[in-house]
Design a protein around this motif. Structure first.
Motif, short mmCIF file in Angstrom:
data_model
loop_
_atom_site.label_atom_id
_atom_site.label_comp_id
_atom_site.label_asym_id
_atom_site.label_seq_id
_atom_site.Cartn_x
_atom_site.Cartn_y
_atom_site.Cartn_z
N UNK A 8 1.94 4.57 6.08
CA UNK A 8 0.53 4.42 5.74
C UNK A 8 0.11 2.98 6.04
N UNK A 9 -1.15 2.83 6.36
CA UNK A 9 -1.72 1.50 6.52
C UNK A 9 -2.48 1.18 5.23
N UNK A 10 -2.09 0.10 4.59
CA UNK A 10 -2.70 -0.29 3.32
C UNK A 10 -3.49 -1.57 3.49
N UNK B 162 3.05 -5.53 -3.77
CA UNK B 162 1.63 -5.62 -3.44
C UNK B 162 0.89 -4.40 -4.00
N UNK B 163 -0.43 -4.47 -3.94
CA UNK B 163 -1.26 -3.31 -4.26
C UNK B 163 -2.43 -3.30 -3.28
N UNK B 164 -3.06 -2.15 -3.15
CA UNK B 164 -4.17 -2.07 -2.21
C UNK B 164 -4.72 -0.67 -2.11
N UNK B 165 -5.43 -0.42 -1.01
CA UNK B 165 -6.10 0.86 -0.79
C UNK B 165 -5.65 1.42 0.55
N UNK B 166 -5.31 2.71 0.56
CA UNK B 166 -4.87 3.34 1.80
C UNK B 166 -6.02 3.38 2.81
N UNK B 167 -5.77 2.80 3.98
CA UNK B 167 -6.74 2.79 5.07
C UNK B 167 -6.51 3.96 6.03
N UNK B 168 -5.25 4.32 6.20
CA UNK B 168 -4.90 5.38 7.14
C UNK B 168 -3.52 5.93 6.77
N UNK B 169 -3.32 7.22 6.93
CA UNK B 169 -2.03 7.83 6.65
C UNK B 169 -1.53 8.54 7.91
N UNK B 170 -0.22 8.39 8.19
CA UNK B 170 0.38 9.05 9.34
C UNK B 170 0.36 10.56 9.19
N UNK C 69 2.58 12.74 9.28
CA UNK C 69 3.69 13.35 8.54
C UNK C 69 3.67 12.99 7.06
N UNK C 70 2.67 12.22 6.66
CA UNK C 70 2.59 11.75 5.27
C UNK C 70 1.91 12.80 4.40
N UNK C 71 2.52 13.12 3.28
CA UNK C 71 1.90 13.99 2.29
C UNK C 71 1.77 13.22 0.98
N UNK C 72 0.75 13.50 0.23
CA UNK C 72 0.61 12.87 -1.08
C UNK C 72 -0.28 11.65 -1.09
N UNK C 73 -0.65 11.15 0.09
CA UNK C 73 -1.54 9.99 0.15
C UNK C 73 -2.62 10.25 1.19
N UNK C 74 -3.81 9.73 0.91
CA UNK C 74 -4.93 9.87 1.84
C UNK C 74 -5.77 8.61 1.81
N UNK C 75 -6.64 8.47 2.80
CA UNK C 75 -7.53 7.32 2.87
C UNK C 75 -8.31 7.16 1.57
N UNK C 76 -8.33 5.94 1.05
CA UNK C 76 -9.06 5.66 -0.18
C UNK C 76 -8.21 5.63 -1.43
#
Length: 314
Positions: A30-32, A67-75, A77-84
């Motif tokens: 994921x891009x955070x 670190x902490x942040x907000x997901x900008x983009x998910x690959x 194959x990634x499950x469980x995380x999405x943009x935002x």
């Protein structure tokens, strides 16, 4: 994007703000967009070259592990995380990676959803010291109300979590801290609090089942004076030579020198998330803006504060 990098070992002055390419992600990453990252003693140990046998001497290097942040983009194959999604996490290898940038590409196995009841600064402060505290707890073995534990340097980030966990276990805890940290040590569960500027714990007649030196200033050789015949000295800040040396020492004495090396994992993070949900206190001592990164690291390296120092960015 902007990132904090360094091209040589040294003090905080070697840290520089640089323009680097925004990372691209693999299918499982994921891009955070990083909102905050915390400062840990290992950051400057690596930067000063004290850990070069493990970190290597290839530059540039980065800093910041959790670190902490907000997901900008998910690959894909990634499950469980999405943009935002609001998340927190830790780099896989803090010897060679860092979170001190506007964006970080990271495996989805290295991040978790940020609890809504804690801030970005608090979430960024949790993985490294929380994992270290849980690892230390495991190394202590069986703990009950008759276990007498001394925590030296008790009110930094590591001690903040450890004292609260030990309170849950019911152990009798003596905390050594500065005058500024005494109230916090009591709040976090210490039964006895010693102000190191007024009393040397090594001069006390009391002995302990477990001594853990979070400040790195007492050392096993000194701590033996206040350890029971069959006891443990926990060392979470070992010099490289102390790791094999401890194994040899332990063959000949009942006073064991135990090295504590922590590695974040889902197991530990699940425990920390549960503790956070139950009201774990995560004290943020001071927050610096991204642009004041050198001041932040200089301040943190001086020590003497309670809780965690964090760098935030918009």
């Amino acid at each position: 994007m902007k990132a904090i990098v360094y091209q040589a070992f040294g003090d905080a002055e070697v840290l520089q703000m640089a323009e680097v390419p925004k990372p691209t992600i693999q299918s499982s990453e994921v891009l955070v967009k990083v909102k905050a990252f915390s400062i840990n003693p290992m950051d400057w140990k690596i930067r000063k070259g004290e850990m070069k046998l493990m970190s290597g001497s290839k530059f540039p290097k980065y800093t910041g592990a959790d670190f902490s942040g907000v997901v900008e983009e998910a690959g894909n194959a990634v499950t469980g995380f999405k943009k935002g999604d609001e998340v927190f996490g830790v780099v896989k290898n803090m010897m060679k990676e860092g979170a001190s940038a506007e964006y970080i590409a990271i495996s989805s196995s290295q991040i978790w959803k940020k609890p809504s009841n804690i801030t970005f600064a608090q979430a960024a402060s949790l993985p490294v010291v929380g994992t270290a505290a849980l690892t230390a707890l495991e190394k202590m073995g069986r703990i009950d109300p008759n276990t007498n534990i001394l925590v030296n340097g008790a009110t930094g980030g590591f001690g903040m979590i450890l004292l609260q966990l030990l309170k849950q276990k019911g152990a009798h805890v003596t905390a050594v801290t500065s005058s500024n940290g005494m109230a916090f040590a009591k709040k976090w569960g210490a039964d006895t609090v010693i102000n190191y500027s007024k009393e040397d714990v090594l001069s006390r007649k009391e002995t302990y089942d477990i001594v853990i030196d979070l400040s790195g200033k007492k050392g096993y050789a000194n701590a033996k004076r206040i350890m029971k015949p069959h006891s443990r000295f926990l060392n979470p800040t070992p010099k490289p030579i102390e790791i094999p040396l401890a194994l040899i020492q332990n063959l000949f004495t009942g006073k064991k020198h135990v090295i504590v090396l922590a590695s974040p994992s889902t197991k530990y993070t699940d425990e920390l998330l549960q503790a956070a949900a139950q009201g774990l206190n995560i004290e943020i001592h001071k927050v610096f803006p991204f642009q004041e990164f050198q001041d932040a690291y200089r301040y943190a390296e001086q020590g003497g504060y309670t809780g965690k120092v964090v760098i935030e960015q918009q």
